[in-house]
Design a protein around this motif. Structure first.
Motif, short mmCIF file in Angstrom:
data_model
loop_
_atom_site.label_atom_id
_atom_site.label_comp_id
_atom_site.label_asym_id
_atom_site.label_seq_id
_atom_site.Cartn_x
_atom_site.Cartn_y
_atom_site.Cartn_z
N ALA A 47 34.94 -95.63 42.34
CA ALA A 47 35.62 -96.02 43.58
C ALA A 47 37.01 -95.39 43.61
O ALA A 47 37.46 -94.86 44.62
CB ALA A 47 35.70 -97.53 43.67
N ARG A 48 37.68 -95.42 42.43
CA ARG A 48 39.02 -94.86 42.34
C ARG A 48 38.99 -93.35 42.62
O ARG A 48 39.90 -92.80 43.23
CB ARG A 48 39.52 -95.11 40.91
N VAL A 49 37.94 -92.67 42.15
CA VAL A 49 37.84 -91.23 42.40
C VAL A 49 37.50 -90.96 43.86
O VAL A 49 38.13 -90.12 44.51
CB VAL A 49 36.75 -90.59 41.50
N LEU A 50 36.54 -91.70 44.39
CA LEU A 50 35.98 -91.34 45.70
C LEU A 50 36.77 -91.89 46.88
O LEU A 50 36.68 -91.36 47.97
CB LEU A 50 34.51 -91.80 45.79
N PHE A 51 37.54 -92.97 46.67
CA PHE A 51 38.26 -93.54 47.81
C PHE A 51 39.73 -93.14 47.81
O PHE A 51 40.56 -93.82 48.39
CB PHE A 51 38.11 -95.07 47.85
N ASP A 52 40.03 -92.04 47.14
CA ASP A 52 41.42 -91.61 47.09
C ASP A 52 41.50 -90.23 47.75
O ASP A 52 40.84 -89.29 47.32
CB ASP A 52 41.86 -91.53 45.62
N GLN A 53 42.28 -90.15 48.82
CA GLN A 53 42.37 -88.90 49.57
C GLN A 53 42.81 -87.73 48.67
O GLN A 53 42.37 -86.61 48.82
CB GLN A 53 43.35 -89.07 50.75
N TYR A 54 43.67 -88.04 47.67
CA TYR A 54 44.19 -87.00 46.79
C TYR A 54 43.04 -86.25 46.11
O TYR A 54 43.04 -85.03 46.03
CB TYR A 54 45.12 -87.62 45.76
#
Lengths: 283, 262
Positions: A47-54
Protein backbone atom coordinates in the motif's frame (compact mmCIF):
# COMPACT_ATOMS: atom_id res chain seq x y z
CA UNK A 1 10.51 -43.92 -11.05
CA UNK A 2 11.65 -44.12 -14.65
CA UNK A 3 15.18 -44.99 -15.76
CA UNK A 4 15.58 -41.48 -17.19
CA UNK A 5 14.73 -39.98 -13.81
CA UNK A 6 17.30 -42.25 -12.18
CA UNK A 7 20.00 -40.99 -14.51
CA UNK A 8 18.98 -37.36 -14.20
CA UNK A 9 18.86 -37.21 -10.42
CA UNK A 10 22.58 -37.54 -9.61
CA UNK A 11 23.38 -34.95 -12.29
CA UNK A 12 20.76 -32.51 -11.06
CA UNK A 13 21.11 -32.94 -7.29
CA UNK A 14 23.92 -30.43 -6.76
CA UNK A 15 22.81 -27.64 -9.17
CA UNK A 16 19.18 -27.84 -8.03
CA UNK A 17 20.15 -27.82 -4.35
CA UNK A 18 22.43 -24.83 -4.98
CA UNK A 19 19.79 -22.84 -6.84
CA UNK A 20 17.21 -23.68 -4.20
CA UNK A 21 19.50 -22.57 -1.38
CA UNK A 22 20.94 -19.40 -2.91
CA UNK A 23 18.34 -18.27 -5.39
CA UNK A 24 14.84 -19.61 -4.69
CA UNK A 25 14.94 -19.37 -0.89
CA UNK A 26 16.43 -15.82 -0.80
CA UNK A 27 13.73 -14.67 -3.23
CA UNK A 28 11.06 -16.32 -1.06
CA UNK A 29 12.54 -14.55 1.98
CA UNK A 30 12.16 -11.21 0.16
CA UNK A 31 8.56 -11.98 -0.82
CA UNK A 32 7.63 -13.06 2.70
CA UNK A 33 9.29 -10.09 4.39
CA UNK A 34 7.53 -7.77 1.94
CA UNK A 35 4.27 -9.20 3.30
CA UNK A 36 5.17 -8.42 6.93
CA UNK A 37 4.85 -5.11 8.73
CA UNK A 38 5.60 -4.62 12.41
CA UNK A 39 5.91 -8.38 12.89
CA UNK A 40 2.47 -9.27 11.57
CA UNK A 41 1.33 -10.28 8.07
CA UNK A 42 0.21 -7.21 6.18
CA UNK A 43 -0.16 -5.68 2.76
CA UNK A 44 0.85 -2.34 4.23
CA UNK A 45 4.22 -2.23 2.48
CA UNK A 46 2.60 -2.62 -0.91
CA UNK A 47 0.00 0.00 0.00
CA UNK A 48 2.88 2.31 0.91
CA UNK A 49 4.50 1.67 -2.48
CA UNK A 50 1.37 1.85 -4.61
CA UNK A 51 -0.54 4.70 -2.95
CA UNK A 52 2.32 7.15 -2.98
CA UNK A 53 2.52 9.51 -5.94
CA UNK A 54 6.31 9.74 -5.52
CA UNK A 55 6.75 6.05 -6.38
CA UNK A 56 4.61 6.44 -9.47
CA UNK A 57 6.73 9.42 -10.54
CA UNK A 58 9.90 7.38 -10.07
CA UNK A 59 8.40 4.40 -11.91
CA UNK A 60 7.29 6.68 -14.73
CA UNK A 61 10.81 8.16 -15.02
CA UNK A 62 12.34 4.66 -14.91
CA UNK A 63 10.09 3.30 -17.65
CA UNK A 64 10.35 6.51 -19.71
CA UNK A 65 14.16 6.29 -19.65
CA UNK A 66 14.06 2.55 -20.41
CA UNK A 67 11.56 3.05 -23.23
CA UNK A 68 13.56 5.85 -24.88
CA UNK A 69 16.72 3.79 -24.48
CA UNK A 70 15.11 0.78 -26.15
CA UNK A 71 13.76 2.81 -29.08
CA UNK A 72 17.10 4.52 -29.62
CA UNK A 73 18.95 1.19 -29.41
CA UNK A 74 16.65 -0.36 -32.02
CA UNK A 75 16.91 2.64 -34.37
CA UNK A 76 20.71 2.84 -34.12
CA UNK A 77 21.45 -0.87 -33.75
CA UNK A 78 19.38 -2.18 -36.63
CA UNK A 79 21.19 -0.22 -39.38
CA UNK A 80 24.58 -1.13 -37.93
CA UNK A 81 23.67 -4.84 -37.78
CA UNK A 82 22.39 -4.71 -41.37
CA UNK A 83 25.50 -2.89 -42.52
CA UNK A 84 27.90 -5.32 -40.81
CA UNK A 85 26.14 -8.46 -42.03
CA UNK A 86 24.94 -7.48 -45.50
CA UNK A 87 27.14 -4.61 -46.73
CA UNK A 88 30.61 -5.17 -45.28
CA UNK A 89 32.35 -7.60 -47.59
CA UNK A 90 35.75 -7.79 -45.93
CA UNK A 91 35.87 -10.58 -43.37
CA UNK A 92 38.71 -8.89 -41.45
CA UNK A 93 36.78 -5.63 -41.18
CA UNK A 94 33.68 -7.43 -39.93
CA UNK A 95 35.74 -9.36 -37.41
CA UNK A 96 37.34 -6.15 -36.14
CA UNK A 97 33.92 -4.53 -35.79
CA UNK A 98 32.57 -7.55 -33.87
CA UNK A 99 35.53 -7.32 -31.48
CA UNK A 100 34.88 -3.60 -30.99
CA UNK A 101 31.20 -4.37 -30.33
CA UNK A 102 31.98 -7.02 -27.73
CA UNK A 103 34.73 -5.01 -26.01
CA UNK A 104 32.28 -2.65 -24.24
CA UNK A 105 30.16 -5.68 -23.23
CA UNK A 106 33.20 -7.12 -21.49
CA UNK A 107 33.87 -3.88 -19.63
CA UNK A 108 32.13 -2.92 -16.41
CA UNK A 109 29.12 -0.58 -16.52
CA UNK A 110 30.99 1.61 -14.11
CA UNK A 111 33.97 2.06 -16.42
CA UNK A 112 31.73 2.78 -19.38
CA UNK A 113 29.53 5.23 -17.47
CA UNK A 114 32.63 6.92 -16.17
CA UNK A 115 33.69 7.54 -19.77
CA UNK A 116 30.43 9.40 -20.33
CA UNK A 117 30.83 11.40 -17.12
CA UNK A 118 34.00 12.77 -18.67
CA UNK A 119 32.56 13.23 -22.17
CA UNK A 120 29.27 14.84 -21.12
CA UNK A 121 30.69 17.28 -18.58
CA UNK A 122 30.30 21.04 -18.99
CA UNK A 123 33.79 21.21 -20.50
CA UNK A 124 33.66 17.74 -21.96
CA UNK A 125 34.35 16.73 -25.53
CA UNK A 126 30.65 16.61 -26.48
CA UNK A 127 29.93 20.15 -25.35
CA UNK A 128 33.18 21.40 -26.88
CA UNK A 129 32.24 19.83 -30.20
CA UNK A 130 28.63 21.08 -30.16
CA UNK A 131 29.71 24.63 -29.29
CA UNK A 132 32.64 24.48 -31.69
CA UNK A 133 30.45 23.45 -34.63
CA UNK A 134 27.93 26.10 -33.65
CA UNK A 135 24.99 23.85 -32.83
CA UNK A 136 24.98 25.27 -29.28
CA UNK A 137 25.77 28.80 -28.15
CA UNK A 138 26.99 27.70 -24.76
CA UNK A 139 27.59 24.34 -23.07
CA UNK A 140 24.47 22.35 -22.33
CA UNK A 141 23.83 20.36 -19.17
CA UNK A 142 23.76 16.60 -19.81
CA UNK A 143 24.75 15.21 -16.41
CA UNK A 144 21.76 15.14 -14.11
CA UNK A 145 19.26 15.05 -16.97
CA UNK A 146 17.26 12.14 -18.34
CA UNK A 147 18.94 12.73 -21.71
CA UNK A 148 22.34 12.11 -20.13
CA UNK A 149 21.16 8.85 -18.58
CA UNK A 150 19.63 7.74 -21.89
CA UNK A 151 22.89 8.50 -23.73
CA UNK A 152 24.80 6.37 -21.23
CA UNK A 153 22.29 3.50 -21.23
CA UNK A 154 21.99 3.38 -25.04
CA UNK A 155 25.75 3.12 -25.23
CA UNK A 156 25.79 0.26 -22.71
CA UNK A 157 22.92 -1.71 -24.23
CA UNK A 158 23.40 -1.09 -27.97
CA UNK A 159 25.67 -4.13 -28.55
CA UNK A 160 22.88 -6.46 -27.39
CA UNK A 161 20.55 -5.27 -30.17
CA UNK A 162 23.27 -5.29 -32.81
CA UNK A 163 24.24 -8.87 -31.93
CA UNK A 164 20.63 -10.10 -31.69
CA UNK A 165 19.60 -8.55 -35.02
CA UNK A 166 22.91 -9.36 -36.70
CA UNK A 167 22.75 -13.04 -35.78
CA UNK A 168 19.15 -13.23 -37.02
CA UNK A 169 20.18 -11.51 -40.28
CA UNK A 170 23.14 -13.82 -40.76
CA UNK A 171 20.80 -16.79 -40.53
CA UNK A 172 18.54 -15.44 -43.33
CA UNK A 173 19.41 -17.13 -46.62
CA UNK A 174 20.42 -14.37 -49.11
CA UNK A 175 18.83 -16.53 -51.83
CA UNK A 176 15.42 -15.48 -50.48
CA UNK A 177 16.30 -11.83 -50.96
CA UNK A 178 17.71 -12.54 -54.44
CA UNK A 179 14.52 -14.38 -55.35
CA UNK A 180 12.47 -11.39 -54.23
CA UNK A 181 14.45 -8.93 -56.36
CA UNK A 182 14.47 -11.34 -59.33
CA UNK A 183 10.71 -11.27 -59.13
CA UNK A 184 10.84 -7.49 -59.55
CA UNK A 185 10.67 -6.18 -55.97
CA UNK A 186 12.54 -2.96 -55.25
CA UNK A 187 15.29 -3.24 -52.60
CA UNK A 188 13.01 -1.45 -50.14
CA UNK A 189 10.12 -3.84 -50.85
CA UNK A 190 12.43 -6.82 -50.42
CA UNK A 191 13.58 -5.46 -47.09
CA UNK A 192 10.02 -4.68 -45.95
CA UNK A 193 8.41 -7.97 -46.97
CA UNK A 194 11.25 -10.50 -46.76
CA UNK A 195 14.24 -9.47 -44.66
CA UNK A 196 12.53 -7.50 -41.91
CA UNK A 197 9.85 -10.10 -41.03
CA UNK A 198 12.46 -12.88 -40.97
CA UNK A 199 14.63 -10.93 -38.51
CA UNK A 200 11.73 -9.80 -36.35
CA UNK A 201 12.21 -12.54 -33.72
CA UNK A 202 15.86 -11.49 -33.32
CA UNK A 203 14.88 -7.83 -33.03
CA UNK A 204 12.19 -8.62 -30.48
CA UNK A 205 14.51 -10.69 -28.29
CA UNK A 206 17.07 -7.87 -28.42
CA UNK A 207 14.41 -5.31 -27.50
CA UNK A 208 13.19 -7.37 -24.52
CA UNK A 209 16.77 -7.84 -23.33
CA UNK A 210 17.57 -4.12 -23.60
CA UNK A 211 14.35 -3.04 -21.95
CA UNK A 212 14.72 -5.35 -18.92
CA UNK A 213 18.35 -4.36 -18.47
CA UNK A 214 17.47 -0.65 -18.79
CA UNK A 215 14.68 -0.89 -16.21
CA UNK A 216 16.90 -2.68 -13.70
CA UNK A 217 20.05 -0.61 -14.34
CA UNK A 218 21.45 0.98 -11.22
CA UNK A 219 25.06 1.98 -11.86
CA UNK A 220 24.63 4.10 -14.99
CA UNK A 221 21.69 6.19 -13.71
CA UNK A 222 23.40 6.56 -10.32
CA UNK A 223 26.54 7.99 -11.91
CA UNK A 224 24.96 10.10 -14.65
CA UNK A 225 22.03 11.45 -12.60
CA UNK A 226 24.28 13.51 -10.36
CA UNK A 227 21.77 12.91 -7.56
CA UNK A 228 19.10 14.85 -9.46
CA UNK A 229 17.10 12.00 -10.92
CA UNK A 230 15.90 8.88 -9.13
CA UNK A 231 15.11 5.59 -10.84
CA UNK A 232 13.42 2.64 -9.18
CA UNK A 233 16.51 0.46 -8.56
CA UNK A 234 18.01 3.38 -6.57
CA UNK A 235 15.04 3.29 -4.18
CA UNK A 236 15.64 -0.41 -3.59
CA UNK A 237 19.33 0.14 -2.98
CA UNK A 238 18.62 2.92 -0.47
CA UNK A 239 16.26 0.73 1.53
CA UNK A 240 18.78 -2.10 1.86
CA UNK A 241 22.00 -0.14 2.22
CA UNK A 242 21.12 2.87 4.37
CA UNK A 243 17.59 2.52 5.77
CA UNK A 244 17.71 -1.27 6.41
CA UNK A 245 13.96 -1.62 6.02
CA UNK A 246 13.73 -5.10 4.51
CA UNK A 247 9.91 -5.14 4.61
CA UNK A 248 9.44 -1.97 2.61
CA UNK A 249 12.53 -2.69 0.49
CA UNK A 250 11.13 -6.14 -0.24
CA UNK A 251 7.86 -4.64 -1.46
CA UNK A 252 9.84 -2.28 -3.74
CA UNK A 253 11.91 -5.20 -5.09
CA UNK A 254 8.87 -7.33 -5.81
CA UNK A 255 7.09 -4.38 -7.46
CA UNK A 256 10.03 -3.87 -9.84
CA UNK A 257 10.29 -7.59 -10.50
CA UNK A 258 6.59 -8.00 -11.29
CA UNK A 259 6.46 -4.92 -13.51
CA UNK A 260 9.52 -6.10 -15.43
CA UNK A 261 8.17 -9.61 -15.90
CA UNK A 262 4.76 -8.30 -17.01
CA UNK A 263 6.37 -6.04 -19.61
CA UNK A 264 8.68 -8.82 -20.83
CA UNK A 265 5.68 -11.13 -21.14
CA UNK A 266 3.74 -8.44 -22.97
CA UNK A 267 6.60 -7.74 -25.37
CA UNK A 268 6.99 -11.47 -26.07
CA UNK A 269 3.26 -11.74 -26.72
CA UNK A 270 3.23 -8.73 -29.06
CA UNK A 271 6.34 -10.07 -30.80
CA UNK A 272 4.76 -13.48 -31.34
CA UNK A 273 1.50 -11.95 -32.53
CA UNK A 274 3.40 -9.61 -34.87
CA UNK A 275 5.61 -12.40 -36.20
CA UNK A 276 2.68 -14.70 -36.88
CA UNK A 277 0.72 -11.85 -38.48
CA UNK A 278 3.56 -10.99 -40.89
CA UNK A 279 4.16 -14.73 -41.36
CA UNK A 280 0.55 -15.18 -42.45
CA UNK A 281 0.80 -12.23 -44.80
CA UNK A 282 3.96 -13.65 -46.35
CA UNK A 283 2.12 -16.90 -47.05
CA UNK B 1 22.33 4.89 -53.64
CA UNK B 2 21.46 7.60 -51.15
CA UNK B 3 20.04 4.95 -48.82
CA UNK B 4 23.33 3.06 -49.03
CA UNK B 5 25.31 6.20 -48.21
CA UNK B 6 23.00 7.03 -45.32
CA UNK B 7 23.37 3.48 -43.97
CA UNK B 8 27.14 3.80 -44.13
CA UNK B 9 27.15 7.16 -42.34
CA UNK B 10 24.79 5.96 -39.59
CA UNK B 11 26.75 2.72 -39.10
CA UNK B 12 30.12 4.39 -38.76
CA UNK B 13 28.70 7.06 -36.44
CA UNK B 14 27.30 4.30 -34.22
CA UNK B 15 30.65 2.50 -34.23
CA UNK B 16 32.35 5.76 -33.23
CA UNK B 17 29.81 6.20 -30.42
CA UNK B 18 30.66 2.71 -29.18
CA UNK B 19 34.41 3.24 -29.22
CA UNK B 20 34.71 6.84 -28.02
CA UNK B 21 34.19 6.42 -24.25
CA UNK B 22 36.76 3.63 -23.92
CA UNK B 23 39.19 5.63 -26.03
CA UNK B 24 38.70 8.65 -23.77
CA UNK B 25 39.38 6.61 -20.63
CA UNK B 26 42.53 4.96 -21.94
CA UNK B 27 43.75 8.25 -23.45
CA UNK B 28 43.20 10.35 -20.36
CA UNK B 29 44.98 7.81 -18.14
CA UNK B 30 48.25 9.04 -19.70
CA UNK B 31 47.65 12.75 -19.16
CA UNK B 32 50.27 14.72 -17.28
CA UNK B 33 47.63 17.04 -15.80
CA UNK B 34 46.20 16.39 -12.34
CA UNK B 35 42.66 16.41 -13.75
CA UNK B 36 41.24 14.27 -16.53
CA UNK B 37 42.11 15.71 -19.90
CA UNK B 38 41.27 14.31 -23.28
CA UNK B 39 43.12 14.49 -25.57
CA UNK B 40 45.84 13.91 -22.92
CA UNK B 41 48.22 16.78 -22.27
CA UNK B 42 51.73 15.47 -22.00
CA UNK B 43 52.45 11.83 -21.47
CA UNK B 44 53.10 10.07 -18.18
CA UNK B 45 52.76 6.70 -16.51
CA UNK B 46 52.56 8.35 -13.06
CA UNK B 47 48.92 7.42 -12.55
CA UNK B 48 49.67 3.75 -13.10
CA UNK B 49 52.52 4.05 -10.60
CA UNK B 50 50.18 5.75 -8.13
CA UNK B 51 47.72 2.88 -8.56
CA UNK B 52 50.40 0.22 -7.98
CA UNK B 53 51.59 2.10 -4.90
CA UNK B 54 48.11 1.99 -3.38
CA UNK B 55 47.68 -1.47 -1.87
CA UNK B 56 43.89 -1.20 -1.82
CA UNK B 57 43.67 -1.32 -5.63
CA UNK B 58 45.84 -4.41 -5.80
CA UNK B 59 43.74 -6.04 -3.05
CA UNK B 60 40.55 -5.26 -4.98
CA UNK B 61 42.05 -6.66 -8.18
CA UNK B 62 42.98 -9.77 -6.18
CA UNK B 63 39.49 -10.18 -4.74
CA UNK B 64 37.86 -9.70 -8.15
CA UNK B 65 40.14 -12.22 -9.83
CA UNK B 66 39.79 -14.86 -7.12
CA UNK B 67 36.02 -14.37 -7.01
CA UNK B 68 35.65 -14.66 -10.79
CA UNK B 69 37.91 -17.74 -10.98
CA UNK B 70 36.22 -19.65 -8.15
CA UNK B 71 32.72 -18.66 -9.33
CA UNK B 72 33.52 -19.78 -12.90
CA UNK B 73 34.89 -23.13 -11.70
CA UNK B 74 31.81 -23.69 -9.54
CA UNK B 75 29.44 -22.64 -12.34
CA UNK B 76 31.09 -25.19 -14.64
CA UNK B 77 30.94 -27.96 -12.02
CA UNK B 78 27.26 -27.28 -11.39
CA UNK B 79 26.24 -26.20 -14.89
CA UNK B 80 27.71 -29.01 -17.01
CA UNK B 81 25.90 -31.85 -15.15
CA UNK B 82 22.69 -29.80 -15.24
CA UNK B 83 23.10 -29.29 -19.00
CA UNK B 84 23.72 -33.02 -19.49
CA UNK B 85 20.59 -33.94 -17.53
CA UNK B 86 18.50 -31.38 -19.43
CA UNK B 87 19.79 -32.45 -22.85
CA UNK B 88 19.78 -36.19 -22.24
CA UNK B 89 16.92 -37.09 -19.91
CA UNK B 90 13.18 -36.62 -19.92
CA UNK B 91 11.74 -35.73 -16.55
CA UNK B 92 8.73 -33.80 -15.30
CA UNK B 93 9.30 -30.09 -14.77
CA UNK B 94 12.26 -29.95 -17.17
CA UNK B 95 11.07 -26.77 -18.88
CA UNK B 96 10.46 -25.12 -15.53
CA UNK B 97 13.90 -26.12 -14.29
CA UNK B 98 15.59 -24.69 -17.39
CA UNK B 99 13.74 -21.38 -17.05
CA UNK B 100 14.61 -21.24 -13.36
CA UNK B 101 18.31 -21.77 -14.09
CA UNK B 102 18.24 -19.17 -16.90
CA UNK B 103 16.14 -16.58 -15.02
CA UNK B 104 19.09 -14.69 -13.46
CA UNK B 105 19.68 -13.32 -16.99
CA UNK B 106 16.49 -11.23 -16.87
CA UNK B 107 16.06 -10.78 -13.13
CA UNK B 108 17.13 -7.33 -11.90
CA UNK B 109 20.51 -7.88 -10.20
CA UNK B 110 19.69 -5.22 -7.63
CA UNK B 111 16.78 -7.36 -6.45
CA UNK B 112 18.90 -10.51 -6.24
CA UNK B 113 21.69 -8.62 -4.46
CA UNK B 114 19.25 -7.27 -1.89
CA UNK B 115 17.76 -10.74 -1.40
CA UNK B 116 21.18 -12.29 -0.85
CA UNK B 117 22.19 -9.54 1.59
CA UNK B 118 19.13 -10.20 3.74
CA UNK B 119 19.43 -13.98 3.45
CA UNK B 120 23.16 -14.15 4.12
CA UNK B 121 22.73 -11.81 7.09
CA UNK B 122 20.28 -14.35 8.54
CA UNK B 123 22.86 -17.11 7.97
CA UNK B 124 25.62 -15.05 9.58
CA UNK B 125 27.46 -14.67 6.26
CA UNK B 126 26.64 -11.01 5.68
CA UNK B 127 29.22 -9.14 3.61
CA UNK B 128 31.52 -12.15 3.39
CA UNK B 129 33.39 -13.64 0.45
CA UNK B 130 30.98 -16.61 0.55
CA UNK B 131 27.99 -14.29 0.20
CA UNK B 132 29.61 -12.66 -2.85
CA UNK B 133 30.55 -16.01 -4.31
CA UNK B 134 27.14 -17.69 -4.16
CA UNK B 135 25.51 -14.69 -5.85
CA UNK B 136 28.09 -14.65 -8.61
CA UNK B 137 27.64 -18.38 -9.24
CA UNK B 138 23.88 -17.87 -9.60
CA UNK B 139 24.19 -15.05 -12.14
CA UNK B 140 26.93 -16.63 -14.29
CA UNK B 141 25.55 -20.17 -14.53
CA UNK B 142 23.16 -19.23 -17.37
CA UNK B 143 26.18 -18.42 -19.56
CA UNK B 144 27.57 -21.93 -19.06
CA UNK B 145 24.20 -23.52 -19.85
CA UNK B 146 23.66 -21.30 -22.86
CA UNK B 147 27.00 -22.26 -24.44
CA UNK B 148 27.04 -25.96 -23.52
CA UNK B 149 23.41 -26.97 -24.20
CA UNK B 150 23.47 -26.39 -28.00
CA UNK B 151 26.52 -28.66 -28.28
CA UNK B 152 24.83 -31.65 -26.67
CA UNK B 153 23.23 -32.75 -29.93
CA UNK B 154 21.77 -36.17 -30.89
CA UNK B 155 24.84 -36.83 -33.08
CA UNK B 156 27.10 -36.24 -30.13
CA UNK B 157 24.84 -38.57 -28.12
CA UNK B 158 25.37 -41.36 -30.66
CA UNK B 159 29.13 -41.23 -30.09
CA UNK B 160 28.60 -41.55 -26.34
CA UNK B 161 26.47 -44.62 -26.91
CA UNK B 162 29.10 -46.11 -29.20
CA UNK B 163 31.68 -45.54 -26.49
CA UNK B 164 29.47 -47.27 -23.90
CA UNK B 165 28.78 -50.16 -26.28
CA UNK B 166 32.52 -50.65 -26.67
CA UNK B 167 32.78 -51.16 -22.94
CA UNK B 168 33.82 -47.74 -21.62
CA UNK B 169 32.65 -46.90 -18.13
CA UNK B 170 30.38 -43.80 -17.84
CA UNK B 171 33.22 -41.69 -16.43
CA UNK B 172 35.57 -42.77 -19.22
CA UNK B 173 32.93 -41.87 -21.79
CA UNK B 174 32.44 -38.48 -20.18
CA UNK B 175 36.11 -37.55 -20.06
CA UNK B 176 37.21 -39.17 -23.33
CA UNK B 177 34.18 -38.54 -25.56
CA UNK B 178 31.77 -35.94 -24.19
CA UNK B 179 34.23 -33.43 -22.78
CA UNK B 180 36.43 -33.09 -25.89
CA UNK B 181 33.32 -32.60 -28.03
CA UNK B 182 31.83 -29.80 -25.96
CA UNK B 183 35.22 -28.14 -25.46
CA UNK B 184 34.44 -24.98 -27.42
CA UNK B 185 31.11 -24.51 -25.61
CA UNK B 186 32.87 -24.92 -22.29
CA UNK B 187 35.54 -22.39 -23.23
CA UNK B 188 33.17 -19.69 -24.43
CA UNK B 189 30.78 -20.34 -21.52
CA UNK B 190 33.67 -20.08 -19.06
CA UNK B 191 34.97 -16.83 -20.59
CA UNK B 192 31.52 -15.19 -20.58
CA UNK B 193 30.97 -16.42 -17.02
CA UNK B 194 34.36 -15.13 -15.84
CA UNK B 195 33.84 -11.70 -17.40
CA UNK B 196 30.28 -11.36 -16.09
CA UNK B 197 31.58 -11.94 -12.60
CA UNK B 198 34.65 -9.73 -13.09
CA UNK B 199 32.59 -6.68 -14.17
CA UNK B 200 29.61 -7.04 -11.85
CA UNK B 201 28.66 -4.07 -9.67
CA UNK B 202 24.92 -4.33 -9.08
CA UNK B 203 25.07 -7.63 -7.24
CA UNK B 204 28.44 -7.23 -5.52
CA UNK B 205 27.73 -3.81 -4.08
CA UNK B 206 25.43 -5.30 -1.43
CA UNK B 207 27.92 -7.74 0.03
CA UNK B 208 31.24 -5.87 -0.12
CA UNK B 209 32.91 -3.90 2.67
CA UNK B 210 35.56 -1.20 2.68
CA UNK B 211 38.21 -3.87 3.31
CA UNK B 212 36.88 -6.61 1.06
CA UNK B 213 35.75 -5.13 -2.22
CA UNK B 214 35.90 -5.95 -5.91
CA UNK B 215 37.49 -3.60 -8.42
CA UNK B 216 34.23 -2.43 -10.08
CA UNK B 217 32.63 -1.69 -6.69
CA UNK B 218 35.74 0.15 -5.54
CA UNK B 219 35.66 2.25 -8.71
CA UNK B 220 31.95 2.92 -8.25
CA UNK B 221 32.40 4.17 -4.69
CA UNK B 222 35.40 6.27 -5.68
CA UNK B 223 33.90 7.87 -8.79
CA UNK B 224 30.97 9.21 -6.78
CA UNK B 225 33.37 11.43 -4.82
CA UNK B 226 36.19 12.34 -7.17
CA UNK B 227 37.26 11.81 -10.71
CA UNK B 228 40.99 11.76 -11.25
CA UNK B 229 43.45 10.14 -13.64
CA UNK B 230 44.12 7.27 -11.18
CA UNK B 231 40.56 6.10 -11.83
CA UNK B 232 41.23 6.30 -15.55
CA UNK B 233 44.36 4.17 -15.07
CA UNK B 234 42.50 1.52 -13.06
CA UNK B 235 39.67 1.54 -15.63
CA UNK B 236 42.17 1.15 -18.45
CA UNK B 237 43.54 -1.99 -16.80
CA UNK B 238 40.04 -3.50 -16.75
CA UNK B 239 39.58 -2.56 -20.42
CA UNK B 240 42.87 -4.34 -21.10
CA UNK B 241 41.59 -7.46 -19.34
CA UNK B 242 38.40 -7.31 -21.43
CA UNK B 243 40.43 -6.99 -24.63
CA UNK B 244 42.61 -9.92 -23.58
CA UNK B 245 39.54 -12.09 -22.87
CA UNK B 246 38.08 -11.28 -26.29
CA UNK B 247 41.32 -12.07 -28.08
CA UNK B 248 41.58 -15.40 -26.24
CA UNK B 249 37.95 -16.13 -27.12
CA UNK B 250 38.52 -15.23 -30.76
CA UNK B 251 41.70 -17.28 -31.11
CA UNK B 252 40.51 -20.41 -29.26
CA UNK B 253 36.82 -20.71 -30.03
CA UNK B 254 36.36 -18.00 -32.63
CA UNK B 255 33.81 -15.22 -32.26
CA UNK B 256 31.32 -16.61 -34.74
CA UNK B 257 28.99 -13.70 -34.26
CA UNK B 258 27.27 -12.05 -37.21
CA UNK B 259 28.45 -14.73 -39.62
CA UNK B 260 26.52 -17.64 -41.08
CA UNK B 261 28.95 -20.36 -40.07
CA UNK B 262 28.09 -21.15 -36.48
Amino acid sequence: MSAAMNRALPLLAAPVAFFAAFFAVPMIVVVSSSLMAGGVPSLGNYARVLFDQYHWDVLAATFRIAGLTTVACALLGYPLAYYLVRVVKSRALRRTCVILLVLPLFTSNIVRSFGWMVLLGRNGLVNDALVGVGILDRPMRFLGTELGIVIGLVYILLPFIVLAVGNALAAVDPALEDASSDLGATPFDTFRTVTFPLCLPGLMSGIVMVFTLAVSAYVTPALLSGGKITVFPMLIFQQYSTVFDVNYGGALSITLLVMTLVLVGLAGWIGNAGASATGRKAQ
Amino acid sequence: MIARLLLRVVSWSVMAYLILPLLVIVGSSFTATSYLAFPPQGLTLDWYGRMLGDGSYLAAFGTSTLLALVATAAALLLGVPAALAIARCEFPGKKFLLSLLMSPLVLPHVVLGAALLQYCAALGLMRSFTALLVGHIVIIMPFVLRSVLPQLTPEQRALEEASADLGARPMETFFLVTLPQIRSGLASGAIFAFISSWINVELSIFNTTAEMTTIPVKLFNYVQYTIDPVIAAVSSITIGVAALAIIILDLTVGLHLLSDRR
